[in-house]
Design an enzyme around this catalytic site. Structure first.
Site, PDB file in Angstrom:
ATOM      1  N   ASP A  95      41.368  40.810   1.964  1.00  0.00           N
ATOM      2  CA  ASP A  95      40.760  42.006   2.564  1.00  0.00           C
ATOM      3  C   ASP A  95      39.266  42.117   2.319  1.00  0.00           C
ATOM      4  O   ASP A  95      38.705  43.201   2.307  1.00  0.00           O
ATOM      5  CB  ASP A  95      41.470  43.251   2.000  1.00  0.00           C
ATOM      6  CG  ASP A  95      41.481  43.257   0.472  1.00  0.00           C
ATOM      7  OD1 ASP A  95      40.675  42.531  -0.137  1.00  0.00           O
ATOM      8  OD2 ASP A  95      42.311  43.992  -0.107  1.00  0.00           O
ATOM      9  N   GLU A 117      48.229  36.899   2.816  1.00  0.00           N
ATOM     10  CA  GLU A 117      48.337  38.216   2.145  1.00  0.00           C
ATOM     11  C   GLU A 117      48.173  39.328   3.191  1.00  0.00           C
ATOM     12  O   GLU A 117      47.348  40.235   3.065  1.00  0.00           O
ATOM     13  CB  GLU A 117      47.314  38.378   1.018  1.00  0.00           C
ATOM     14  CG  GLU A 117      47.613  39.517   0.062  1.00  0.00           C
ATOM     15  CD  GLU A 117      46.548  39.692  -1.020  1.00  0.00           C
ATOM     16  OE1 GLU A 117      45.463  40.215  -0.724  1.00  0.00           O
ATOM     17  OE2 GLU A 117      46.807  39.280  -2.154  1.00  0.00           O
ATOM     18  N   GLU A 131      38.095  47.669   2.045  1.00  0.00           N
ATOM     19  CA  GLU A 131      39.162  46.663   2.152  1.00  0.00           C
ATOM     20  C   GLU A 131      40.293  47.063   3.095  1.00  0.00           C
ATOM     21  O   GLU A 131      40.855  46.211   3.794  1.00  0.00           O
ATOM     22  CB  GLU A 131      39.717  46.336   0.760  1.00  0.00           C
ATOM     23  CG  GLU A 131      38.788  45.510  -0.120  1.00  0.00           C
ATOM     24  CD  GLU A 131      37.716  46.320  -0.828  1.00  0.00           C
ATOM     25  OE1 GLU A 131      37.730  47.575  -0.719  1.00  0.00           O
ATOM     26  OE2 GLU A 131      36.843  45.721  -1.494  1.00  0.00           O
ATOM     27  N   HIS A 203      36.044  46.689 -10.912  1.00  0.00           N
ATOM     28  CA  HIS A 203      34.980  46.230 -10.012  1.00  0.00           C
ATOM     29  C   HIS A 203      34.934  46.972  -8.682  1.00  0.00           C
ATOM     30  O   HIS A 203      34.024  46.783  -7.897  1.00  0.00           O
ATOM     31  CB  HIS A 203      35.155  44.737  -9.716  1.00  0.00           C
ATOM     32  CG  HIS A 203      36.305  44.454  -8.779  1.00  0.00           C
ATOM     33  ND1 HIS A 203      37.606  44.417  -9.199  1.00  0.00           N
ATOM     34  CD2 HIS A 203      36.341  44.233  -7.438  1.00  0.00           C
ATOM     35  CE1 HIS A 203      38.398  44.170  -8.172  1.00  0.00           C
ATOM     36  NE2 HIS A 203      37.662  44.060  -7.088  1.00  0.00           N
ATOM     37  N   ARG A 205      34.480  49.318  -5.429  1.00  0.00           N
ATOM     38  CA  ARG A 205      33.410  50.210  -4.982  1.00  0.00           C
ATOM     39  C   ARG A 205      33.711  51.680  -5.261  1.00  0.00           C
ATOM     40  O   ARG A 205      32.841  52.445  -5.641  1.00  0.00           O
ATOM     41  CB  ARG A 205      33.185  50.032  -3.471  1.00  0.00           C
ATOM     42  CG  ARG A 205      32.191  48.953  -3.139  1.00  0.00           C
ATOM     43  CD  ARG A 205      32.053  48.798  -1.631  1.00  0.00           C
ATOM     44  NE  ARG A 205      30.913  47.948  -1.320  1.00  0.00           N
ATOM     45  CZ  ARG A 205      30.865  46.639  -1.545  1.00  0.00           C
ATOM     46  NH1 ARG A 205      31.887  46.023  -2.103  1.00  0.00           N
ATOM     47  NH2 ARG A 205      29.795  45.948  -1.215  1.00  0.00           N
ATOM     48  N   HIS A 236      32.514  42.373 -14.580  1.00  0.00           N
ATOM     49  CA  HIS A 236      32.145  41.856 -13.258  1.00  0.00           C
ATOM     50  C   HIS A 236      30.614  41.842 -13.127  1.00  0.00           C
ATOM     51  O   HIS A 236      29.958  42.787 -13.579  1.00  0.00           O
ATOM     52  CB  HIS A 236      32.779  42.767 -12.193  1.00  0.00           C
ATOM     53  CG  HIS A 236      32.801  42.183 -10.814  1.00  0.00           C
ATOM     54  ND1 HIS A 236      31.682  42.132 -10.020  1.00  0.00           N
ATOM     55  CD2 HIS A 236      33.804  41.640 -10.080  1.00  0.00           C
ATOM     56  CE1 HIS A 236      32.004  41.570  -8.856  1.00  0.00           C
ATOM     57  NE2 HIS A 236      33.286  41.267  -8.869  1.00  0.00           N
TER      58      HIS A 236
HETATM   59  C1  UD1 Z   1      34.297  41.754  -3.401  1.00  0.00           C
HETATM   60  C2  UD1 Z   1      35.249  42.264  -2.310  1.00  0.00           C
HETATM   61  C3  UD1 Z   1      36.437  42.954  -2.928  1.00  0.00           C
HETATM   62  C4  UD1 Z   1      37.115  42.042  -3.929  1.00  0.00           C
HETATM   63  C5  UD1 Z   1      36.103  41.552  -4.949  1.00  0.00           C
HETATM   64  C6  UD1 Z   1      36.746  40.546  -5.864  1.00  0.00           C
HETATM   65  C7  UD1 Z   1      34.224  42.990  -0.197  1.00  0.00           C
HETATM   66  C8  UD1 Z   1      33.595  44.093   0.545  1.00  0.00           C
HETATM   67  N1  UD1 Z   1      34.555  43.241  -1.472  1.00  0.00           N
HETATM   68  O1  UD1 Z   1      33.797  42.866  -4.097  1.00  0.00           O
HETATM   69  O2  UD1 Z   1      37.371  43.288  -1.921  1.00  0.00           O
HETATM   70  O3  UD1 Z   1      38.130  42.776  -4.601  1.00  0.00           O
HETATM   71  O4  UD1 Z   1      35.014  40.912  -4.271  1.00  0.00           O
HETATM   72  O5  UD1 Z   1      36.011  40.383  -7.036  1.00  0.00           O
HETATM   73  O6  UD1 Z   1      34.402  41.914   0.336  1.00  0.00           O
HETATM   74  N2  UD1 Z   1      27.964  39.125  -7.958  1.00  0.00           N
HETATM   75  C9  UD1 Z   1      27.348  38.119  -8.671  1.00  0.00           C
HETATM   76  N3  UD1 Z   1      27.988  36.925  -8.828  1.00  0.00           N
HETATM   77  C10 UD1 Z   1      29.225  36.688  -8.306  1.00  0.00           C
HETATM   78  C11 UD1 Z   1      29.855  37.718  -7.602  1.00  0.00           C
HETATM   79  C12 UD1 Z   1      29.212  38.922  -7.420  1.00  0.00           C
HETATM   80  O7  UD1 Z   1      26.231  38.290  -9.161  1.00  0.00           O
HETATM   81  O8  UD1 Z   1      29.736  35.583  -8.469  1.00  0.00           O
HETATM   82  C13 UD1 Z   1      27.269  40.424  -7.761  1.00  0.00           C
HETATM   83  C14 UD1 Z   1      26.109  40.308  -6.745  1.00  0.00           C
HETATM   84  O9  UD1 Z   1      25.081  41.180  -7.137  1.00  0.00           O
HETATM   85  C15 UD1 Z   1      26.763  40.809  -5.458  1.00  0.00           C
HETATM   86  C16 UD1 Z   1      27.631  41.915  -6.021  1.00  0.00           C
HETATM   87  O10 UD1 Z   1      28.180  41.380  -7.239  1.00  0.00           O
HETATM   88  O11 UD1 Z   1      25.830  41.255  -4.508  1.00  0.00           O
HETATM   89  C17 UD1 Z   1      28.714  42.408  -5.121  1.00  0.00           C
HETATM   90  O12 UD1 Z   1      29.475  41.347  -4.549  1.00  0.00           O
HETATM   91  P1  UD1 Z   1      30.399  41.677  -3.245  1.00  0.00           P
HETATM   92  O13 UD1 Z   1      31.158  40.458  -2.883  1.00  0.00           O
HETATM   93  O14 UD1 Z   1      29.561  42.318  -2.194  1.00  0.00           O
HETATM   94  O15 UD1 Z   1      31.361  42.802  -3.747  1.00  0.00           O
HETATM   95  P2  UD1 Z   1      32.436  42.834  -4.898  1.00  0.00           P
HETATM   96  O16 UD1 Z   1      32.311  44.167  -5.524  1.00  0.00           O
HETATM   97  O17 UD1 Z   1      32.337  41.626  -5.751  1.00  0.00           O
HETATM   98  N1  UDP Z   2      40.228  37.059 -12.976  1.00  0.00           N
HETATM   99  C1  UDP Z   2      39.590  35.974 -13.591  1.00  0.00           C
HETATM  100  N2  UDP Z   2      38.664  36.225 -14.578  1.00  0.00           N
HETATM  101  C2  UDP Z   2      38.351  37.476 -14.981  1.00  0.00           C
HETATM  102  C3  UDP Z   2      38.973  38.583 -14.321  1.00  0.00           C
HETATM  103  C4  UDP Z   2      39.898  38.331 -13.320  1.00  0.00           C
HETATM  104  O1  UDP Z   2      39.866  34.823 -13.253  1.00  0.00           O
HETATM  105  O2  UDP Z   2      37.519  37.633 -15.886  1.00  0.00           O
HETATM  106  C5  UDP Z   2      41.198  36.785 -11.892  1.00  0.00           C
HETATM  107  C6  UDP Z   2      42.517  37.543 -11.948  1.00  0.00           C
HETATM  108  O3  UDP Z   2      43.472  36.852 -12.717  1.00  0.00           O
HETATM  109  C7  UDP Z   2      42.920  37.636 -10.501  1.00  0.00           C
HETATM  110  C8  UDP Z   2      41.587  37.674  -9.767  1.00  0.00           C
HETATM  111  O4  UDP Z   2      40.607  37.233 -10.692  1.00  0.00           O
HETATM  112  O5  UDP Z   2      43.615  36.492 -10.047  1.00  0.00           O
HETATM  113  C9  UDP Z   2      41.311  39.080  -9.326  1.00  0.00           C
HETATM  114  O6  UDP Z   2      40.006  39.205  -8.921  1.00  0.00           O
HETATM  115  P1  UDP Z   2      39.314  40.622  -8.752  1.00  0.00           P
HETATM  116  O7  UDP Z   2      39.912  41.575  -9.706  1.00  0.00           O
HETATM  117  O8  UDP Z   2      37.852  40.363  -8.838  1.00  0.00           O
HETATM  118  O9  UDP Z   2      39.643  41.002  -7.244  1.00  0.00           O
HETATM  119  P2  UDP Z   2      40.864  41.732  -6.526  1.00  0.00           P
HETATM  120  O10 UDP Z   2      42.107  41.033  -6.909  1.00  0.00           O
HETATM  121  O11 UDP Z   2      40.846  43.170  -6.942  1.00  0.00           O
HETATM  122  O12 UDP Z   2      40.529  41.595  -5.082  1.00  0.00           O
END
Ligand code: UD1
Ligand code: UDP
Length: 368
Positions: A95, A117, A131, A203, A205, A236
Site C-alpha cells: 500500500d 497483499e 495507504e 513510523h 504518518r 525509523h
Molecule cells: C513508507 C510508506 C508506508 C510504509 C513505510 C514502511 C508511503 C506513503 N508510505 O513510509 O506505507 O509503511 O514506508 O517503512 O509509501 N528515510 C530514510 N532512509 C530510508 C527510508 C526513509 O532516510 O531508508 C526517511 C527519508 O527522509 C524519507 C522519509 O524517511 O523522505 C520518509 O520516507 P517515505 O517512504 O516517504 O515514508 P515512510 O514514512 O517511510
Molecule cells: N523491520 C526490520 N527492522 C526494524 C524494524 C522492522 O527489518 O528495525 C521489519 C519488520 O520485521 C517487518 C517490516 O520491517 O517485516 C515492517 O516494516 P515497517 O514497519 O517499516 O512497515 P509496515 O509493515 O508498517 O508497512
C-alpha cells in the site's frame, strides 16, 4: 514469460523477496527487479539479506520527501523502465506510493498488474493515510489479486472485483519470517539477563506529532514503573519520528535507541521480546507467529485476524492507555499467556510458491 517485481520500501522488499526467489527457481520465467528505492538504506539492508539484486534502480528517495514529489518522480521513472524492460506482468506489493504508482504506470502502458497483499482495508479512506487509498487504487487496476486471508478476499468481493481474479495465498511475510527465524542472527544490543525486553517501533504518518510524543512519554513512565524492563527502539530514519524520539528518550540506560535493524537481527529481537508495541503492519503479522503479544499504537487496523484471535490488541496512542495496557501484560501472567499463545492467521510459509503457480496458470490461460 517476463515478470517484473517492483519494490520501494523495506516491507515491500521483505514481502517480495520470497516471490522473487520463487520465480528465480523456475525455468519458464524470467524475473527482473525494479527498485524504486522510495527507501534507500532500509531497502538496501533487506536486499542484501535476501540476496536480491535490482536490475533497475530509480534511486528516488530524498530526505523529507512529500507525497506529490514522490508520486511525480515515480510515475516518470517507472514508465521509462516499463518501456525499456517490456515485462509481460508486473507485481507490486502492499500500500505504498510505489505500489499505487506502479499500478497506474502499468495501466497507462496496458501491462497486466498483479497486486500482492491485496484486499486489506480499514474502510476509512484517511486511515492509514495515504495507504488505504493507495491499496484501493492499486487494486482497481489489478488483473490478479493475491489476498492473504479470507477477510481480505471478502473485502475485494464487496468492492465488486472479479472472483476469478482473486486468490487467497497467505502473506509472503510469513515465508520470509519462517526462513529467517530458522537462523540465529545476533541481536547486537546488550539486554541484561534479568530484564524483560519491550520492543517498540513507530513510523506511520498519523502518528507524527502528538501521538509519537505520547508514545515516548508512556515509555518513560513504563521504565520508571518497572525496573525489570529494558526498552529496545529501532528508530525509523524519518525525521518526523527520529527527532521526537531523540528529544524524549536519549540517554536513558534502560531505553536502547538503535538504528533500524537488518531483518535477521530484527527477527531475533522479536523472538527475545517479552511484549511488542508497534504501529507496523508487518510486525502485526509476524509477532503472533512467534508467540509474542502485540499492542498496536493505532485506533484501527486492516489486519483484524490476529485481533480476533486475541493475540494482538489495538490500544491507540493516548499515553495513559499505553501505560495501562502494557502494565496489564507486565503484571498479569494469565493475561500475558492468553496473548502469547501463538497464532499465524496470515500464512503458512508457502505463499510465494502458490503465487508462482497462479501466475503460471494465468499465462497458460492467456495463451489458449
Ligand atoms: C513508507 C510508506 C508506508 C510504509 C513505510 C514502511 C508511503 C506513503 N508510505 O513510509 O506505507 O509503511 O514506508 O517503512 O509509501 N528515510 C530514510 N532512509 C530510508 C527510508 C526513509 O532516510 O531508508 C526517511 C527519508 O527522509 C524519507 C522519509 O524517511 O523522505 C520518509 O520516507 P517515505 O517512504 O516517504 O515514508 P515512510 O514514512 O517511510
Ligand atoms: N523491520 C526490520 N527492522 C526494524 C524494524 C522492522 O527489518 O528495525 C521489519 C519488520 O520485521 C517487518 C517490516 O520491517 O517485516 C515492517 O516494516 P515497517 O514497519 O517499516 O512497515 P509496515 O509493515 O508498517 O508497512
Amino acid at each position: 514469460m517476463k515478470v517484473m517485481c517492483v519494490i520501494g520500501t523495506r516491507p515491500e522488499a521483505i514481502k517480495m523477496a520470497p516471490v522473487v526467489n520463487a520465480f528465480k527457481k523456475c525455468e519458464d520465467f524470467e524475473v527482473c527487479v525494479l527498485a524504486t528505492a522510495q527507501h534507500r538504506d532500509l531497502l538496501d539492508q533487506a536486499f542484501s539479506l535476501f540476496d536480491i539484486q535490482a536490475d533497475y534502480d530509480l534511486n528516488i528517495m530524498q530526505p523529507g520527501q512529500t507525497l506529490p514529489e514522490l508520486t511525480s518522480r515515480l510515475i516518470v521513472g517507472i514508465d521509462k523502465i516499463l518501456t525499456e524492460a517490456k515485462p509481460d506482468l508486473v507485481i507490486g506489493q502492499g500500500d505504498t506510493t510505489t505500489v499505487f504508482v506502479t499500478a497506474l504506470a502499468c495501466f497507462y502502458q496496458k501491462i497486466p498488474f498483479a497486486h500482492l497483499e491485496a484486499g486489506l482495508r480499514t474502510h476509512d479512506l484517511y486511515s492509514p493515510f495515504p495507504e488505504e487509498a493507495n491499496r484501493i487504487l492499486a487494486g482497481n487496476l489489478a488483473c490478479l489479486h493475491f489476498a492473504p486471508t479470507e477477510v481480505s478476499k471478502n473485502n475485494l468481493l464487496r468492492e465488486a472485483m472479479k472472483p476469478e481474479q482473486i486468490f487467497v495465498t497467505g502473506n509472503t511475510v510469513i515465508d520470509a519470517l519462517l526462513a529467517t527465524a530458522q537462523k540465529d542472527f545476533p541481536l547486537e544490543v546488550d539486554i541484561p539477563e534479568d530484564k524483560r525486553m519491550v520492543l517498540v517501533t513507530s513510523h506511520r504518518r498519523e502518528n507524527f506529532g502528538q501521538p509519537i510524543i505520547n508514545t515516548c512519554q508512556a515509555i518513560l513512565e513504563l521504565v520508571k514503573k518497572y525496573e525489570d524492563i529494558c526498552v529496545v527502539f529501532p528508530v525509523h530514519p524519518n525525521p518526523n519520528i527520529r527527532n521526537v524520539v531523540d528529544e524524549y528518550l536519549l540517554n536513558h540506560d534502560r531505553i536502547k535507541l538503535v538504528s533500524p535493524f537488518d531483518y535477521g537481527p530484527f527477527v531475533s529481537a522479536m523472538k527475545k521480546a517479552y511484549i511488542i508495541l508497534t504501529d507496523s503492519g508487518g510486525v502485526q503479522e509476524e509477532a503472533p507467529a512467534l508467540g509474542k503479544p502485540v499492542l498496536v499504537l493505532r485506533r484501527d487496523t486492516e489486519r483484524p485476524e490476529a485481533v480476533t484471535e486475541g493475540v494482538v490488541k489495538l490500544i491507540g496512542t493516548e499515553k495513559q492507555d499505553i501505560v495501562n495496557e502494557a502494565s496489564i501484560l507486565l503484571d498479569n501472567v494469565d493475561a500475558y499467556r492468553a496473548m502469547a499463545k501463538g497464532a499465524s492467521p496470515y500464512g503458512d510459509g508457502n505463499s510465494s510458491e502458490r503465487i508462482v503457480q497462479i501466475v503460471r496458470a494465468y499465462f497458460e490461460q492467456a495463451q489458449r
